[in-house]
Design a protein around this motif. Structure first.
Motif, PDB file in Angstrom:
ATOM      1  N   UNK A 146       7.927 -50.187 -34.880  1.00  0.00           N
ATOM      2  CA  UNK A 146       7.387 -49.226 -35.850  1.00  0.00           C
ATOM      3  C   UNK A 146       5.914 -49.460 -36.134  1.00  0.00           C
ATOM      4  N   UNK A 147       5.467 -50.722 -36.013  1.00  0.00           N
ATOM      5  CA  UNK A 147       4.056 -51.004 -36.303  1.00  0.00           C
ATOM      6  C   UNK A 147       3.136 -50.647 -35.147  1.00  0.00           C
ATOM      7  N   UNK A 148       3.692 -50.322 -33.999  1.00  0.00           N
ATOM      8  CA  UNK A 148       2.884 -49.985 -32.826  1.00  0.00           C
ATOM      9  C   UNK A 148       2.626 -48.481 -32.824  1.00  0.00           C
ATOM     10  N   UNK A 149       1.523 -48.103 -33.425  1.00  0.00           N
ATOM     11  CA  UNK A 149       1.197 -46.680 -33.592  1.00  0.00           C
ATOM     12  C   UNK A 149       0.135 -46.287 -32.565  1.00  0.00           C
ATOM     13  N   UNK A 150       0.445 -45.325 -31.710  1.00  0.00           N
ATOM     14  CA  UNK A 150      -0.517 -44.922 -30.676  1.00  0.00           C
ATOM     15  C   UNK A 150      -1.884 -44.569 -31.262  1.00  0.00           C
ATOM     16  N   UNK A 151      -2.918 -45.102 -30.605  1.00  0.00           N
ATOM     17  CA  UNK A 151      -4.325 -44.887 -30.938  1.00  0.00           C
ATOM     18  C   UNK A 151      -4.726 -45.470 -32.296  1.00  0.00           C
ATOM     19  N   UNK A 152      -3.793 -46.188 -32.924  1.00  0.00           N
ATOM     20  CA  UNK A 152      -4.091 -46.817 -34.216  1.00  0.00           C
ATOM     21  C   UNK A 152      -3.901 -48.336 -34.176  1.00  0.00           C
ATOM     22  N   UNK A 153      -3.292 -48.831 -33.090  1.00  0.00           N
ATOM     23  CA  UNK A 153      -2.891 -50.235 -33.046  1.00  0.00           C
ATOM     24  C   UNK A 153      -3.293 -50.868 -31.722  1.00  0.00           C
TER      25      UNK A 153
END
Length: 504
Positions: free
Chosen positions: A303-310
């Motif tokens: 859930x913490x792996x957000x595309x283009x944010x992480x």
């Protein structure tokens, strides 16, 4: 059979195994370990070995016997790979006509004794143990006689019999391979002792670089580092990568072997998270733009792996046509202004044999000779400036070599190699620094001391017969010591140089 001593205890025996609960055969092999220890204690063995090391090696020899009896496949993997590389099952020894690949052999025991005495005793003393030393061979024969008498009645260990059973264990997914590789690397009788030194070096480095960390934090750092080591560095007496060991264990007819042969490991890198769906997480290397799709199954909570944010810093393993995350990882949030590196462009096919630009310049300066011998750092600098036409500045002049002399320079199409303080060992009419006595005493270091001589240079010197004085200190004399070394030089280099042998 009854045990004659009780110096080795069950926890010592179980330390070599991938389970904690007793099987019906463990007491038998524990007793056997103690019987081996008693034979050792009664022998006139030349080398001083501590009681704890004797206990360890006695257990390892009993584990070798258990391996053969239970058809585990570790010893067969070693001997078959050695035969593939060198044309015979073992280094050093002339094998008799009654050497049987799937049974116990006196030469097997002699080799395992040599390997462990070298690791535990010889390396500490910076001494190469003569693999044919008489008391070692006598002890090997006495232990063989004990095991041979037990061979027909020794019980199979059912848990070890099935451990590498590719028909009964699902090796289609990476975690199964990683779990078994962890035991093989850290606990098996063949690899554990070989890996003690690099693991201890990691522990020392963690203590040095993380002085304020808690014991728990240090333990976590060490655990992560040594688990990565399992897949990044070649190991064992043949300096094989972990997937290569498993490929040898699987054998040529095992369908799972392809999983090991195509294995790839990316040591810890930082990646941008660029896409996520129900099946995979697509990531892009910050360093080189490579994009891979990692199975979502390999991370518990994405859930913490957000595309283009992480961004995620992690190891990745390619196994059975899928990428998996491996080991500890850390994440960071990308800020809105961060310049996200683009994906790697499709590169034109580039030949792996592209010639290094230094090669032609060197060959011209040396009059088409791939070797040069230079006695001092000042003379080396002159060659860089006048011969290679390098600009005279500190970056080009290799200031780290200021305190060395007697250089050997070697060039091939891949580039130039420089080895300091070894010219006295190399017999060549172009080399005025060659010294027979110094070579006879010290040239063995080229094969056994990590960082002493680049492997491409060592291979060239060996194959061109420029190291005629290099020798093992053999009880059979100087000429036999030379023969023993040169017939087994590549194995010795693998065994001692490890990642330096395999380095590109």
């Amino acid at each position: 059979m009854r045990a004659n001593t009780s110096s080795i205890y069950m926890q010592d025996w179980l330390a070599l195994h991938p389970y904690n609960r007793l099987t019906k055969t463990d007491q038998y092999y524990l007793d056997l370990s103690n019987d081996i220890l008693k034979i050792w204690n009664q022998s006139a063995f030349k080398y001083q070995v501590s009681e704890s090391i004797k206990n360890n090696i006695s257990c390892q020899l009993a584990a070798y016997f258990e391996d053969v009896i239970s058809r585990l496949g570790i010893w067969r993997a070693f001997t078959s790979k050695n035969k593939e590389l060198y044309g015979k099952q073992l280094p050093f020894y002339s094998l008799p006509s009654n050497y049987f690949e799937d049974e116990i052999n006196c030469e097997d025991i002699a080799f395992l004794l040599w390997l462990n005495i070298q690791l535990y005793v010889g390396n500490d003393k910076e001494e190469f143990i003569d693999p044919e030393e008489p008391s070692l061979m006598t002890l090997a024969r006495e232990i063989f006689n004990l095991l041979d008498a037990e061979y027909e009645t020794a019980p199979e260990n059912p848990l070890m019999l099935d451990f590498f059973s590719f028909d009964k264990k699902d090796y289609s997914k990476f975690p199964v391979f990683a779990n078994d590789a962890e035991w093989f690397f850290f606990q098996s009788y063949l690899l554990a002792a070989c890996n003690e030194e690099p693991i201890n070096e990691i522990i020392e480095q963690v203590q040095k670089h993380y002085p304020k960390a808690s014991d728990k934090e240090k333990s976590a750092i060490v655990h992560d580092a040594v688990n990565r080591l399992m897949f990044t560095d070649p190991c064992g007496p043949l300096a094989l990568n972990m997937n290569e060991w498993f490929s040898a264990i699987a054998g040529s007819n095992q369908p799972y072997r392809g999983y090991f042969d195509s294995f790839e490991f990316i040591d810890r890198e930082e990646f941008y998270v660029i896409e996520k769906n129900n099946s995979y997480i697509k990531i892009r290397s910050v360093a080189n733009g490579r994009e891979i799709e990692v199975t979502k199954e390999s991370i518990k909570n994405s859930s913490e792996l957000i595309p283009w944010k992480t961004a995620i810093k992690v190891c990745c393993a390619f196994y059975n046509d899928a990428w998996w995350f491996f080991g500890e990882y850390s994440t960071r949030k990308l800020n809105d202004t961060e310049d996200i590196h683009p994906a790697a462009s499709v590169r034109e096919n580039k030949t792996e044999d592209a010639e290094d630009p230094v090669y032609a310049t060197f060959m011209k300066a040396s009059h088409d000779l791939p070797l040069m011998y230079i006695s001092s750092y000042e003379a080396l600098k002159k060659f860089f400036i006048n011969g290679l036409r390098w600009e005279d500045n500190d970056d080009n002049m290799m200031p780290d070599l200021k305190d060395f002399q007697n250089f050997v320079l070697y060039v091939n199409p891949k580039g130039m190699l420089i080895a300091p303080d070894i010219a006295a060992y190399v017999k060549d009419e172009q080399n005025p620094m060659y010294n027979t006595e110094i070579a006879a005493k010290n040239a063995l270091d080229l094969y056994t001391v990590q960082g002493c001589c680049p492997i491409d240079l060592l291979r060239y010197l060996e194959e061109s017969n420029r190291l005629p004085d290099a020798q093992i200190n053999s009880f059979k004399g100087e000429e036999h010591g030379k023969k023993l070394l040169h017939e087994n030089w590549d194995f010795i280099a693998r065994c001692f140089l490890e990642s330096y042998y395999r380095g590109e």
